[in-house]
Structures are given as C-alpha cells and as structure tokens.
Scaffold this motif. Structure first.
Motif, PDB file in Angstrom:
ATOM      1  N   PRO A 374       0.826  -1.214   0.000  1.00  0.00           N
ATOM      2  CA  PRO A 374       0.000   0.000   0.000  1.00  0.00           C
ATOM      3  C   PRO A 374       0.859   1.262   0.000  1.00  0.00           C
ATOM      4  O   PRO A 374       1.894   1.342   0.662  1.00  0.00           O
ATOM      5  CB  PRO A 374      -0.808  -0.127   1.296  1.00  0.00           C
ATOM      6  N   ARG A 375       0.388   2.241  -0.718  1.00  0.00           N
ATOM      7  CA  ARG A 375       1.154   3.473  -0.875  1.00  0.00           C
ATOM      8  C   ARG A 375       1.427   4.137   0.470  1.00  0.00           C
ATOM      9  O   ARG A 375       2.523   4.651   0.718  1.00  0.00           O
ATOM     10  CB  ARG A 375       0.386   4.429  -1.797  1.00  0.00           C
ATOM     11  N   TRP A 376       0.418   4.136   1.374  1.00  0.00           N
ATOM     12  CA  TRP A 376       0.610   4.798   2.672  1.00  0.00           C
ATOM     13  C   TRP A 376       1.728   4.169   3.479  1.00  0.00           C
ATOM     14  O   TRP A 376       2.453   4.867   4.209  1.00  0.00           O
ATOM     15  CB  TRP A 376      -0.695   4.824   3.460  1.00  0.00           C
ATOM     16  N   ALA A 377       1.867   2.831   3.379  1.00  0.00           N
ATOM     17  CA  ALA A 377       2.944   2.149   4.101  1.00  0.00           C
ATOM     18  C   ALA A 377       4.295   2.459   3.473  1.00  0.00           C
ATOM     19  O   ALA A 377       5.289   2.699   4.173  1.00  0.00           O
ATOM     20  CB  ALA A 377       2.692   0.653   4.118  1.00  0.00           C
ATOM     21  N   ARG A 378       4.338   2.458   2.152  1.00  0.00           N
ATOM     22  CA  ARG A 378       5.588   2.769   1.438  1.00  0.00           C
ATOM     23  C   ARG A 378       6.050   4.192   1.741  1.00  0.00           C
ATOM     24  O   ARG A 378       7.230   4.439   1.993  1.00  0.00           O
ATOM     25  CB  ARG A 378       5.370   2.562  -0.055  1.00  0.00           C
ATOM     26  N   GLU A 379       5.101   5.135   1.747  1.00  0.00           N
ATOM     27  CA  GLU A 379       5.470   6.534   1.976  1.00  0.00           C
ATOM     28  C   GLU A 379       5.919   6.784   3.410  1.00  0.00           C
ATOM     29  O   GLU A 379       6.634   7.763   3.673  1.00  0.00           O
ATOM     30  CB  GLU A 379       4.290   7.436   1.625  1.00  0.00           C
ATOM     31  N   ALA A 380       5.512   5.923   4.343  1.00  0.00           N
ATOM     32  CA  ALA A 380       5.895   6.109   5.750  1.00  0.00           C
ATOM     33  C   ALA A 380       7.319   5.653   6.034  1.00  0.00           C
ATOM     34  O   ALA A 380       7.912   6.086   7.036  1.00  0.00           O
ATOM     35  CB  ALA A 380       4.926   5.340   6.660  1.00  0.00           C
ATOM     36  N   LEU A 381       7.876   4.809   5.193  1.00  0.00           N
ATOM     37  CA  LEU A 381       9.171   4.195   5.493  1.00  0.00           C
ATOM     38  C   LEU A 381      10.268   5.206   5.803  1.00  0.00           C
ATOM     39  O   LEU A 381      11.031   5.017   6.766  1.00  0.00           O
ATOM     40  CB  LEU A 381       9.598   3.267   4.349  1.00  0.00           C
ATOM     41  N   PRO A 382      10.432   6.285   5.030  1.00  0.00           N
ATOM     42  CA  PRO A 382      11.531   7.216   5.337  1.00  0.00           C
ATOM     43  C   PRO A 382      11.433   7.844   6.718  1.00  0.00           C
ATOM     44  O   PRO A 382      12.458   8.258   7.281  1.00  0.00           O
ATOM     45  CB  PRO A 382      11.405   8.281   4.230  1.00  0.00           C
ATOM     46  N   ASP A 383      10.229   7.928   7.280  1.00  0.00           N
ATOM     47  CA  ASP A 383      10.052   8.575   8.584  1.00  0.00           C
ATOM     48  C   ASP A 383      10.147   7.604   9.761  1.00  0.00           C
ATOM     49  O   ASP A 383      10.350   8.037  10.902  1.00  0.00           O
ATOM     50  CB  ASP A 383       8.694   9.279   8.654  1.00  0.00           C
ATOM     51  N   LEU A 384       9.983   6.310   9.505  1.00  0.00           N
ATOM     52  CA  LEU A 384       9.899   5.356  10.609  1.00  0.00           C
ATOM     53  C   LEU A 384      11.196   5.248  11.390  1.00  0.00           C
ATOM     54  O   LEU A 384      11.177   5.064  12.613  1.00  0.00           O
ATOM     55  CB  LEU A 384       9.471   3.978  10.094  1.00  0.00           C
ATOM     56  N   ASN A 385      12.345   5.344  10.712  1.00  0.00           N
ATOM     57  CA  ASN A 385      13.615   5.272  11.435  1.00  0.00           C
ATOM     58  C   ASN A 385      13.671   6.321  12.544  1.00  0.00           C
ATOM     59  O   ASN A 385      13.983   6.020  13.705  1.00  0.00           O
ATOM     60  CB  ASN A 385      14.795   5.482  10.483  1.00  0.00           C
ATOM     61  N   SER A 386      13.390   7.576  12.186  1.00  0.00           N
ATOM     62  CA  SER A 386      13.502   8.651  13.168  1.00  0.00           C
ATOM     63  C   SER A 386      12.383   8.593  14.205  1.00  0.00           C
ATOM     64  O   SER A 386      12.606   8.882  15.388  1.00  0.00           O
ATOM     65  CB  SER A 386      13.499  10.014  12.466  1.00  0.00           C
ATOM     66  N   LEU A 387      11.172   8.208  13.788  1.00  0.00           N
ATOM     67  CA  LEU A 387      10.067   8.101  14.745  1.00  0.00           C
ATOM     68  C   LEU A 387      10.373   7.059  15.821  1.00  0.00           C
ATOM     69  O   LEU A 387      10.161   7.292  17.013  1.00  0.00           O
ATOM     70  CB  LEU A 387       8.769   7.744  14.021  1.00  0.00           C
ATOM     71  N   MET A 388      10.890   5.922  15.392  1.00  0.00           N
ATOM     72  CA  MET A 388      11.188   4.865  16.352  1.00  0.00           C
ATOM     73  C   MET A 388      12.417   5.207  17.184  1.00  0.00           C
ATOM     74  O   MET A 388      12.493   4.866  18.371  1.00  0.00           O
ATOM     75  CB  MET A 388      11.377   3.529  15.636  1.00  0.00           C
ATOM     76  N   ALA A 389      13.396   5.885  16.578  1.00  0.00           N
ATOM     77  CA  ALA A 389      14.578   6.287  17.345  1.00  0.00           C
ATOM     78  C   ALA A 389      14.179   7.232  18.470  1.00  0.00           C
ATOM     79  O   ALA A 389      14.641   7.104  19.612  1.00  0.00           O
ATOM     80  CB  ALA A 389      15.603   6.948  16.427  1.00  0.00           C
ATOM     81  N   THR A 390      13.307   8.194  18.160  1.00  0.00           N
ATOM     82  CA  THR A 390      12.840   9.131  19.186  1.00  0.00           C
ATOM     83  C   THR A 390      12.070   8.398  20.279  1.00  0.00           C
ATOM     84  O   THR A 390      12.267   8.646  21.481  1.00  0.00           O
ATOM     85  CB  THR A 390      11.953  10.211  18.554  1.00  0.00           C
ATOM     86  N   ALA A 391      11.179   7.497  19.878  1.00  0.00           N
ATOM     87  CA  ALA A 391      10.392   6.743  20.863  1.00  0.00           C
ATOM     88  C   ALA A 391      11.296   5.896  21.752  1.00  0.00           C
ATOM     89  O   ALA A 391      11.080   5.799  22.977  1.00  0.00           O
ATOM     90  CB  ALA A 391       9.376   5.861  20.146  1.00  0.00           C
ATOM     91  N   ASN A 392      12.314   5.280  21.175  1.00  0.00           N
ATOM     92  CA  ASN A 392      13.233   4.459  21.964  1.00  0.00           C
ATOM     93  C   ASN A 392      14.032   5.307  22.947  1.00  0.00           C
ATOM     94  O   ASN A 392      14.318   4.880  24.067  1.00  0.00           O
ATOM     95  CB  ASN A 392      14.182   3.689  21.044  1.00  0.00           C
ATOM     96  N   GLN A 393      14.408   6.514  22.524  1.00  0.00           N
ATOM     97  CA  GLN A 393      15.138   7.403  23.430  1.00  0.00           C
ATOM     98  C   GLN A 393      14.278   7.792  24.626  1.00  0.00           C
ATOM     99  O   GLN A 393      14.747   7.801  25.766  1.00  0.00           O
ATOM    100  CB  GLN A 393      15.589   8.648  22.673  1.00  0.00           C
ATOM    101  N   VAL A 394      13.004   8.106  24.378  1.00  0.00           N
ATOM    102  CA  VAL A 394      12.098   8.463  25.470  1.00  0.00           C
ATOM    103  C   VAL A 394      11.923   7.278  26.417  1.00  0.00           C
ATOM    104  O   VAL A 394      11.968   7.426  27.645  1.00  0.00           O
ATOM    105  CB  VAL A 394      10.744   8.929  24.918  1.00  0.00           C
ATOM    106  N   SER A 395      11.732   6.086  25.839  1.00  0.00           N
ATOM    107  CA  SER A 395      11.562   4.891  26.661  1.00  0.00           C
ATOM    108  C   SER A 395      12.804   4.618  27.490  1.00  0.00           C
ATOM    109  O   SER A 395      12.707   4.257  28.675  1.00  0.00           O
ATOM    110  CB  SER A 395      11.250   3.690  25.766  1.00  0.00           C
ATOM    111  N   ALA A 396      13.991   4.798  26.889  1.00  0.00           N
ATOM    112  CA  ALA A 396      15.235   4.563  27.615  1.00  0.00           C
ATOM    113  C   ALA A 396      15.402   5.563  28.746  1.00  0.00           C
ATOM    114  O   ALA A 396      15.863   5.217  29.844  1.00  0.00           O
ATOM    115  CB  ALA A 396      16.422   4.652  26.657  1.00  0.00           C
ATOM    116  N   ARG A 397      15.013   6.832  28.509  1.00  0.00           N
ATOM    117  CA  ARG A 397      15.105   7.847  29.564  1.00  0.00           C
ATOM    118  C   ARG A 397      14.119   7.540  30.695  1.00  0.00           C
ATOM    119  O   ARG A 397      14.428   7.755  31.875  1.00  0.00           O
ATOM    120  CB  ARG A 397      14.860   9.221  28.978  1.00  0.00           C
ATOM    121  N   MET A 398      12.939   7.035  30.342  1.00  0.00           N
ATOM    122  CA  MET A 398      11.982   6.631  31.371  1.00  0.00           C
ATOM    123  C   MET A 398      12.561   5.495  32.199  1.00  0.00           C
ATOM    124  O   MET A 398      12.522   5.515  33.441  1.00  0.00           O
ATOM    125  CB  MET A 398      10.664   6.206  30.729  1.00  0.00           C
ATOM    126  N   GLU A 399      13.129   4.500  31.534  1.00  0.00           N
ATOM    127  CA  GLU A 399      13.682   3.357  32.257  1.00  0.00           C
ATOM    128  C   GLU A 399      14.828   3.792  33.163  1.00  0.00           C
ATOM    129  O   GLU A 399      14.899   3.398  34.332  1.00  0.00           O
ATOM    130  CB  GLU A 399      14.159   2.285  31.277  1.00  0.00           C
TER     131      GLU A 399
END
Length: 500
Positions: A374-399
């Motif tokens: 699906p086009r929406w999934a394909r178009e999201a790929l370039p942003d997922l790296n940074s979105l998940m990196a940010t989320a992981n940083q927040v989770s690590a700071r919480m931990e």
C-alpha cells in the motif's frame, strides 16, 4: 525494569516515590491522555470494523503473557506435521483499526511505542483498541494477521507466509500456568509442542551464534516501613515463547529483503574491546567465560539465582547496544543483521505496543499475496527510522530515570552502608557535585540487591570492589556511591561465592 507491587500503600516514603515517578513523566512530556478526536475516531473504527473473510476460529489458539495482561498481541497454535511441525501465529489486527493519516495514526506516530513505568504504562493506542477490540482476548472472535510456518524435524523454517483471518483464542495462560501444566504430565499438545519446538529453536539460535538475554523479573515490595527487591528467574516457557516471536521476526525480515522493501531491526556486533571487557567482568564475578564457548551458550550457562552471576547477566547488556531501524525501498542495505540474533530480523509481533510492527505486518502480507505494498505504508518508510529512534530514546530515559528513583527508594535507609559490587564501567573524569573540579567516576553493579549505579573513585572495569552509599534521594532520583576499598584478594566475598 522492576514494577511496583500492586499492594503497596500510602506511607510517606511511598508517596515520595509516586511523586518522583510523576515528575519523571512530566519531565519527559509523555502524552498520558489521548485527545478527544483520537478517542472518537478509535470508537468509530471499532464500530465499523469488518472481520477478515477467512475463518480460522476452529484452530485452538492460546495466549501466554505475564499475569494481568489485557493488551494481547499474539496467540499461537502448534501442530505436528509428519516429522516436523506447523506453527500458526496470530498477531493483533491493529492495521484494521487505524486509518492511515487519521487521528489515531497521527497520535501513534507521536508516541511511537507504549512506555512502561514501574507504576503503570502509557499506551500507544486508546484502550478501546489496545485492551479490547484488537486484543486477542480468550473466547471472542478477533481479526488477526496469521503467520503460518512449516518446520522440519529440527524446527527450521521451510515455508512461511502471513495473511489476514478471523481467529478465536481458547485460553489465556501465564508462564507459571504453562510450567504447572507441563509438570502435571497432562499438558495439552499446544504446550508440549511449545516446549519441544522452543528447545529446538534454542539449539538453532546457538548454532547460528545468536544470544538471548533472559534477565529475571524484578518487583519492588514494601514491608515494615521500607522497600525490598524481589527477583524471580525467567521461566523456561518465557524462552520457548520468545523463540516463536524471534522466528516470526526473522521470517518477516527475509520476506521484506526478498521483496526489496521494508524496515529491519539492526544491531552491530560488539567490538573486541567490549568483548574483552566483558570477559574480565566474568572473571571478576567468579564465572570465567571459557575460550571456545559461544557467547550465547555462555549466557545460557549463567545461574541468575546466584547474585554474582545475576550481576554478570546485567553486565552482558552492554554488548546488546547500538540497535536501530533500517528502512529500504528498492536497494537492500548492506548491514541487515541483528547481531544478538545473528540473522536479519524485523519487529512484527507487537503492533499494539510498537508503531513499526503495524507497517511490517502490512508490507509482509502484501508481499506474500503478490500485491503491491500500500502506498501509505511505502510513503511512511523514510520517517519510521527517526520516529522509532525518538520513541526508543524516550523509553530509555523513562527506564533510566525510573530505575534511579526505585534504587533511591530501595536504598533510602542504607546511607553509610558498604556493599560489594562489580565495576561495569571504569572511571572517567567528569564534573562532580563540588563544582568545576573533576572527579573520576564509573558504573557499578551491586551484588545484592542487583542495582546498577554511579560510583565515584578510581574504578577498573571487571573488578570486585567495596562501595559505600553516600546519598539516596528519591525526589531527585539520585543514588551516589563512593569507592570504599577494593574487594579482598581472592575474588568473590564468602557471601557471594559459588557454592558448587
């Protein structure tokens, strides 16, 4: 991360801890409340949901999770197939409830993942989705992305595919209940095969050079005016269940690599310096890493009931670093291996709790069906790296912040007391509490309780030392040790030495 026992009360020290954890959530600017438009769209999505046409409700799926879980991502059904096996693995149909570009999708991208704290969690999706309509709760029909695997007699995958179908979990089990069923001798075939396949998958993991970090569960209790730490070793069934999830992630990665589109979970191999440091830590803990033994095999040989080996298991986490996400569309990147798993790998089995899994499921299902992604999934790929990196940083700071608060609460009555510890990271010079002068400091792991903390003094990684607690401030989330003396010559103190 340790969690707080639900029976804790309202003493002054407990209120101090609650305030510290609330302040940490505020400091991290966690999105603890869903906006009205997100809740409204989630309710509408549940009302309009259409179940997949294929009916697999006749299969005896079960879920296995920690006690009290209600956001159930996975259900499994296992069968013998000649000398081999067939594995059905149902994953919650989160994509069926999230409209691409809608309010729920937008909010999920802002959050990235469910954030876990000792006193609760901040969910990725609204409860009506995560804890009800999409959750694979027992006795109700649910939509799912169903992975189907054929395995040979060694439990190696021969075929794998994923498609949407309707399923119904028969039973929700905890890991302790799985162990009890197997000990009874009358366990259903699902559980017998879970053990059989899980053990064979562990053998395959060791053969390919993979490793699993099976840390024990920890819980903070409170009794007679003070906190205490309860530790429970990981049960074998947790490992067997995890092997099914790991297998699924490896096959998802293979499908996306062959399809030349997707997002992988990658991790570099530890360098020689990190490995040498861990070897010295192992020797200091009285459990030398034998030459020629694979890293994964060494970790599985540790007895986490022994405090010094539990400390070593915590130290091993230093080798599981540098993980990230690698998205691609067309050319497959050179670095595709997740070093701890020793194979290409993707996150795909926890879409209720992790943003990226939703996209991996949709991509793999399209590739298996021979349809365009699906086009929406394909178009999201370039942003997922940074979105998940940010989320992981927040989770690590919480931990990290939560662990500091818990450690301070746990040790609040022990200021001035000496502890035996393993030095995880040797001294580096940084600004100290007294002002601009530098003070050498490193990281230590207490033998008992199993707490990691900063320590001032000249420290050498991999050595046993005696450290003195000089500060434990719950409100500021500060625990500070100072080197009292090197440990006595000859290795472990009597109280921590192996008995056999």
């Amino acid at each position: 991360m340790p969690y707080l026992h639900p029976g804790l009360g309202d003493s002054a020290s407990q209120q101090h801890l609650a305030v510290a954890l609330k302040a940490l959530r505020d400091e991290l600017e966690l999105r603890t409340v869903f906006p009205p438009e997100v809740l409204a769209e989630a309710e509408a999505a549940v009302a309009a949901y259409e179940f997949p046409a294929e009916d697999l409700t006749g299969l005896d799926f079960i879920t296995i999770d920690p006690p009290g879980s209600i956001d159930l991502d996975q259900a499994v059904h296992l069968q013998r197939r000649g000398a081999g096996y067939r594995v059905w693995y149902a994953i919650a149909d989160v994509p069926g409830f999230v409209r691409p570009g809608g309010a729920v999708d937008t909010e999920a991208r802002l959050r990235g993942q469910t954030v876990y704290a000792p006193d609760g969690r901040i969910s990725l999706h609204p409860e009506v989705i995560a804890e009800d309509a999409a959750s694979l709760l027992p006795g109700v029909v649910r939509g799912a992305y169903v992975w189907e695997f054929d395995l040979d007699s060694y439990a190696a995958v021969t075929t794998a595919s994923v498609r949407r179908a309707s399923v119904r979990s028969r039973t929700q089990l905890t890991y302790a209940e799985v162990e009890e069923h197997l000990r009874s001798g009358g366990a259903p075939e699902n559980l017998v095969l879970l053990r059989e396949i899980g053990l064979k998958r562990i053998d395959l993991e060791l053969q390919r050079g993979g490793a699993s970090l099976n840390l024990p569960a920890q819980e903070i209790g409170f009794e007679r005016g003070r906190y205490f730490l309860m530790t429970a070793p990981a049960l074998p069934s947790e490992d067997w269940n995890a092997q099914i999830s790991l297998m699924t992630g490896m096959e998802a990665a293979r499908i996306m690599i062959e399809g030349r589109i997707g997002i992988l979970r990658t991790m570099p191999a530890p360098d020689e310096a990190a490995l040498a440091k861990f070897r010295s830590q192992a020797a200091a803990c009285g459990r030398a890493w034998p030459e020629g033994m694979a890293y994964g095999g060494f970790l599985r040989s540790l007895d986490t009931d022994r405090p010094e080996q539990l400390a070593l298991m915590h130290a091993a986490a230093s080798l599981f670093r540098g993980a990230g996400y690698t998205a691609f569309d067309g050319e497959v990147p050179d670095a595709v291996v997740q070093a701890a798993i020793a194979a290409p790998y993707a996150h795909t089995t926890a879409p209720l709790r992790r943003l990226v899994d939703r996209f991996v499921l949709v991509i793999c299902e399209a590739l298996c069906a021979g349809r365009p992604v699906p086009r929406w999934a394909r178009e999201a790929l370039p942003d997922l790296n940074s979105l998940m990196a940010t989320a992981n940083q927040v989770s690590a700071r919480m931990e990290s912040g939560a662990m500091d608060a818990l450690a301070a609460a746990l040790l609040s009555d022990d200021v001035g007391k000496d502890f035996t510890a393993v030095v995880l990271a040797g001294s580096r010079h940084s600004n100290g509490d007294a002002g601009p002068r530098t003070r050498p400091s490193g990281t230590v792991q207490l033998i008992d309780p199993a707490i990691e903390a900063k320590c001032y003094g000249e420290l050498t990684a991999g050595t046993l030392v005696t450290v003195r607690l000089v500060e434990a401030d719950t409100a500021r989330r500060v625990v500070r040790f100072e080197l009292a003396a090197p440990a006595a010559a000859g290795g472990l103190p009597v109280s921590a030495a192996p008995s056999g």
